[in-house]
Design an enzyme around this catalytic site. Structure first.
Site, short mmCIF file in Angstrom:
data_model
loop_
_atom_site.label_atom_id
_atom_site.label_comp_id
_atom_site.label_asym_id
_atom_site.label_seq_id
_atom_site.Cartn_x
_atom_site.Cartn_y
_atom_site.Cartn_z
N SER A 122 0.82 -1.22 0.00
CA SER A 122 0.00 0.00 0.00
C SER A 122 0.85 1.26 0.00
O SER A 122 0.33 2.34 -0.30
CB SER A 122 -0.92 0.01 1.23
OG SER A 122 -0.15 0.00 2.43
N HIS A 143 -2.92 -3.31 -5.67
CA HIS A 143 -3.26 -2.90 -4.31
C HIS A 143 -4.75 -3.05 -4.08
O HIS A 143 -5.55 -2.22 -4.51
CB HIS A 143 -2.81 -1.45 -4.06
CG HIS A 143 -3.13 -0.98 -2.69
ND1 HIS A 143 -3.44 0.34 -2.40
CD2 HIS A 143 -3.21 -1.64 -1.51
CE1 HIS A 143 -3.68 0.45 -1.12
NE2 HIS A 143 -3.55 -0.73 -0.55
N GLU A 155 -5.91 -0.76 -7.16
CA GLU A 155 -4.95 0.11 -7.85
C GLU A 155 -3.93 -0.78 -8.56
O GLU A 155 -3.20 -1.52 -7.90
CB GLU A 155 -4.25 1.03 -6.84
CG GLU A 155 -5.16 2.05 -6.21
CD GLU A 155 -4.46 2.87 -5.13
OE1 GLU A 155 -4.79 4.05 -4.97
OE2 GLU A 155 -3.58 2.31 -4.43
N ASN A 193 -3.88 6.36 -0.93
CA ASN A 193 -3.14 6.66 0.29
C ASN A 193 -2.40 8.00 0.21
O ASN A 193 -2.18 8.65 1.23
CB ASN A 193 -2.15 5.54 0.61
CG ASN A 193 -2.85 4.38 1.30
OD1 ASN A 193 -3.95 4.52 1.81
ND2 ASN A 193 -2.21 3.23 1.31
#
Length: 287
Positions: A122, A143, A155, A193
């Site tokens: 991540s 991800h 992702e 993130n």
């Protein structure tokens, strides 16, 4: 190879994320091999997957026959050699770069030359993972988000070394799994993130600066901004330790103060107040 050509998927690491990814794969009709370091951890993962598939039956989302068929597509192993026949392998082990690089070097000697290797990291650099291999062009990021069987986003992360074929294969596989993938470059934190970590850190800092309780902060964001879940409840769901680790990784990569984990979260991590998984974070939870 395309995503449609993937007949068998490997998942290395069958913790919360890895077991969730394996569950998504078997439910999509794909033969899946899960690898853990001990038979006990393999058995726990199978039980966890069986439990959640069973809940799907209880809620009418699948039949008992579909549950049994899905479990029948899951094989577990303690040996990396058990992944030899996999067309794509997803790594979901501990978020430590050296451990991932060592694993990918070992996987290269096991899987076929055309197999795609994906990391579920991540926050770490997919490029640095890929550079540990002799064929970095087949390494990508995939991800998934926790809980993997529920959240639709994946992702698909491309490095400057990734081949278009490897990226397309991962993207098309994610679609086969019923997910809604996006493509992005290998930048710190990728998309979600990079936005979410500093935003949640800001929310935590507001707790002390504005003298507001976690309950009222969450109420402010769910009632005032229409967030589906408050920031404190979200951090508890993610895991305080996971959030702090991701914050530290992004801060190391970017040097931006907003990325650094707030002292309050570091203290909670050190005290073992990790959120839902420990029974206490910003809020208390029944075991």
């Amino acid at each position: 190879m395309s995503g449609a050509d993937v007949r068998r998927v490997g998942v290395v690491g069958l913790g919360t994320m890895g077991a969730g990814i394996a569950q998504v794969c078997v439910q999509a009709g794909i033969e899946t091999v899960g690898r853990e370091v001990s038979e006990d951890l393999c058995a726990r993962a199978r039980d966890r997957i069986g439990h959640y598939l069973g809940r799907g039956v209880e809620k009418g989302r699948l039949t008992a026959a579909e549950r049994d068929a899905a479990l029948g597509r899951l094989t577990t192993t303690t040996e990396l050699e058990g992944l030899a026949g996999c067309d794509l392998v997803v790594e979901a082990i501990v978020e430590e770069l050296d451990a991932k690089r060592e694993l990918f070097r070992a996987l290269e000697g096991v899987v076929a030359e055309g197999a795609v290797l994906a990391t579920n990291t991540s926050a770490l650099s997919v490029t640095e993972v890929a550079k540990a291999t002799e064929r970095p062009q087949r390494v990508v990021g995939m991800h998934f988000f926790n809980p993997a069987p529920v959240l639709p986003l994946v992702e698909v992360v491309r490095t400057e070394l990734s081949s278009l074929e490897a990226v397309d294969t991962a993207f098309e596989l994610a679609e086969r799994l019923g997910k809604e993938p996006i493509r992005c470059n290998d930048t710190p934190g990728f998309v979600v993130n990079r936005i979410l970590i500093p935003l949640l850190n800001d929310c935590v800092r507001v707790l002390d600066e504005a003298g507001v309780s976690p309950e009222d902060l969450d109420k402010a964001m769910t009632r005032g901004v229409n967030w589906p879940i408050g920031p404190c409840a979200l951090i508890d769901l993610i895991g305080v330790d996971v959030h702090v680790h991701a914050s530290e990784a992004l801060y190391a990569a970017l040097g931006e103060e907003r990325m650094a984990p707030p002292d309050r979260l570091v203290l909670m991590r050190n005290e073992g107040k990790l959120g839902r998984k420990s029974g206490e974070g910003f809020f208390l939870y029944e075991s």
